[in-house]
Design a protein around this motif. Structure first.
Motif, PDB file in Angstrom:
ATOM      1  N   TYR A  91      -4.040 -29.755 101.036  1.00 57.48           N
ATOM      2  CA  TYR A  91      -5.053 -30.455 101.818  1.00 57.48           C
ATOM      3  C   TYR A  91      -5.478 -31.733 101.119  1.00 57.48           C
ATOM      4  O   TYR A  91      -5.347 -31.863  99.909  1.00 57.48           O
ATOM      5  CB  TYR A  91      -6.271 -29.550 102.027  1.00 57.48           C
ATOM      6  CG  TYR A  91      -5.956 -28.330 102.862  1.00 57.48           C
ATOM      7  CD1 TYR A  91      -5.932 -28.410 104.236  1.00 57.48           C
ATOM      8  CD2 TYR A  91      -5.665 -27.111 102.269  1.00 57.48           C
ATOM      9  CE1 TYR A  91      -5.618 -27.301 105.015  1.00 57.48           C
ATOM     10  CE2 TYR A  91      -5.360 -25.998 103.036  1.00 57.48           C
ATOM     11  CZ  TYR A  91      -5.347 -26.110 104.405  1.00 57.48           C
ATOM     12  OH  TYR A  91      -5.041 -25.017 105.165  1.00 57.48           O
ATOM     13  N   GLY A  92      -6.005 -32.673 101.886  1.00 60.74           N
ATOM     14  CA  GLY A  92      -6.481 -33.936 101.338  1.00 60.74           C
ATOM     15  C   GLY A  92      -5.502 -35.056 101.638  1.00 60.74           C
ATOM     16  O   GLY A  92      -4.442 -34.852 102.240  1.00 60.74           O
ATOM     17  N   ARG A  93      -5.873 -36.262 101.215  1.00 59.00           N
ATOM     18  CA  ARG A  93      -5.012 -37.424 101.448  1.00 59.00           C
ATOM     19  C   ARG A  93      -3.788 -37.328 100.537  1.00 59.00           C
ATOM     20  O   ARG A  93      -3.919 -37.295  99.311  1.00 59.00           O
ATOM     21  CB  ARG A  93      -5.789 -38.696 101.168  1.00 59.00           C
ATOM     22  CG  ARG A  93      -5.006 -39.924 101.519  1.00 59.00           C
ATOM     23  CD  ARG A  93      -5.834 -41.157 101.369  1.00 59.00           C
ATOM     24  NE  ARG A  93      -5.026 -42.308 101.757  1.00 59.00           N
ATOM     25  CZ  ARG A  93      -5.509 -43.495 101.940  1.00 59.00           C
ATOM     26  NH1 ARG A  93      -6.801 -43.723 101.768  1.00 59.00           N
ATOM     27  NH2 ARG A  93      -4.722 -44.486 102.281  1.00 59.00           N
ATOM     28  N   GLY A 121      -3.750 -31.477 106.229  1.00 56.98           N
ATOM     29  CA  GLY A 121      -4.791 -32.341 106.779  1.00 56.98           C
ATOM     30  C   GLY A 121      -5.882 -32.602 105.755  1.00 56.98           C
ATOM     31  O   GLY A 121      -5.809 -32.167 104.607  1.00 56.98           O
ATOM     32  N   CYS A 122      -6.912 -33.300 106.197  1.00 54.66           N
ATOM     33  CA  CYS A 122      -7.950 -33.736 105.261  1.00 54.66           C
ATOM     34  C   CYS A 122      -9.032 -32.699 105.026  1.00 54.66           C
ATOM     35  O   CYS A 122      -9.747 -32.752 104.033  1.00 54.66           O
ATOM     36  CB  CYS A 122      -8.565 -35.050 105.727  1.00 54.66           C
ATOM     37  SG  CYS A 122      -9.377 -34.942 107.319  1.00 54.66           S
ATOM     38  N   CYS A 123      -9.209 -31.759 105.939  1.00 48.82           N
ATOM     39  CA  CYS A 123     -10.279 -30.747 105.821  1.00 48.82           C
ATOM     40  C   CYS A 123      -9.703 -29.427 105.331  1.00 48.82           C
ATOM     41  O   CYS A 123      -8.955 -28.774 106.061  1.00 48.82           O
ATOM     42  CB  CYS A 123     -10.966 -30.545 107.162  1.00 48.82           C
ATOM     43  SG  CYS A 123     -11.751 -32.036 107.779  1.00 48.82           S
ATOM     44  N   PRO A 124     -10.039 -29.019 104.114  1.00 47.95           N
ATOM     45  CA  PRO A 124      -9.513 -27.755 103.590  1.00 47.95           C
ATOM     46  C   PRO A 124      -9.876 -26.567 104.467  1.00 47.95           C
ATOM     47  O   PRO A 124     -10.970 -26.488 105.020  1.00 47.95           O
ATOM     48  CB  PRO A 124     -10.168 -27.629 102.214  1.00 47.95           C
ATOM     49  CG  PRO A 124     -10.528 -29.022 101.845  1.00 47.95           C
ATOM     50  CD  PRO A 124     -10.868 -29.713 103.136  1.00 47.95           C
ATOM     51  N   GLN A 125      -8.948 -25.648 104.595  1.00 45.11           N
ATOM     52  CA  GLN A 125      -9.094 -24.432 105.391  1.00 45.11           C
ATOM     53  C   GLN A 125      -8.842 -23.236 104.470  1.00 45.11           C
ATOM     54  O   GLN A 125      -8.324 -23.398 103.370  1.00 45.11           O
ATOM     55  CB  GLN A 125      -8.079 -24.431 106.538  1.00 45.11           C
ATOM     56  CG  GLN A 125      -8.196 -25.606 107.475  1.00 45.11           C
ATOM     57  CD  GLN A 125      -9.500 -25.605 108.249  1.00 45.11           C
ATOM     58  OE1 GLN A 125      -9.931 -24.573 108.738  1.00 45.11           O
ATOM     59  NE2 GLN A 125     -10.131 -26.757 108.342  1.00 45.11           N
TER      60      GLN A 125
END
Length: 66
Positions: free
Chosen positions: A22-24, A42-46
């Motif tokens: 996750y992250g940029r 993606g940018c929002c950790p799950q």
């Protein structure tokens, strides 16, 4: 990759399970994703940290019981 790769609950295999990052992403992270070594999350950790390439599903590791 870590020795703690979980088995996929669908196919019961851990050979096709890769880490979700996750992250940029940096260029090297993009290169790893293009090679199929990791999955970009993606940018929002799950809560999902793993992905099965065979089943095309996110994998939640089993909780470790004390």
């Amino acid at each position: 990759m870590s020795d703690n790769v979980p088995k996929c609950p669908e196919c019961q295999d851990c050979q096709n399970v890769i880490r979700i990052v996750y992250g940029r992403p940096s260029q090297s992270t993009i290169d790893e994703a293009n090679k199929g070594l990791i999955k970009l999350g993606g940018c929002c950790p799950q809560p999902e940290k793993w992905y099965c390439k065979k089943c095309q599903k996110n994998v939640l590791p089993r909780p470790v019981l004390p």
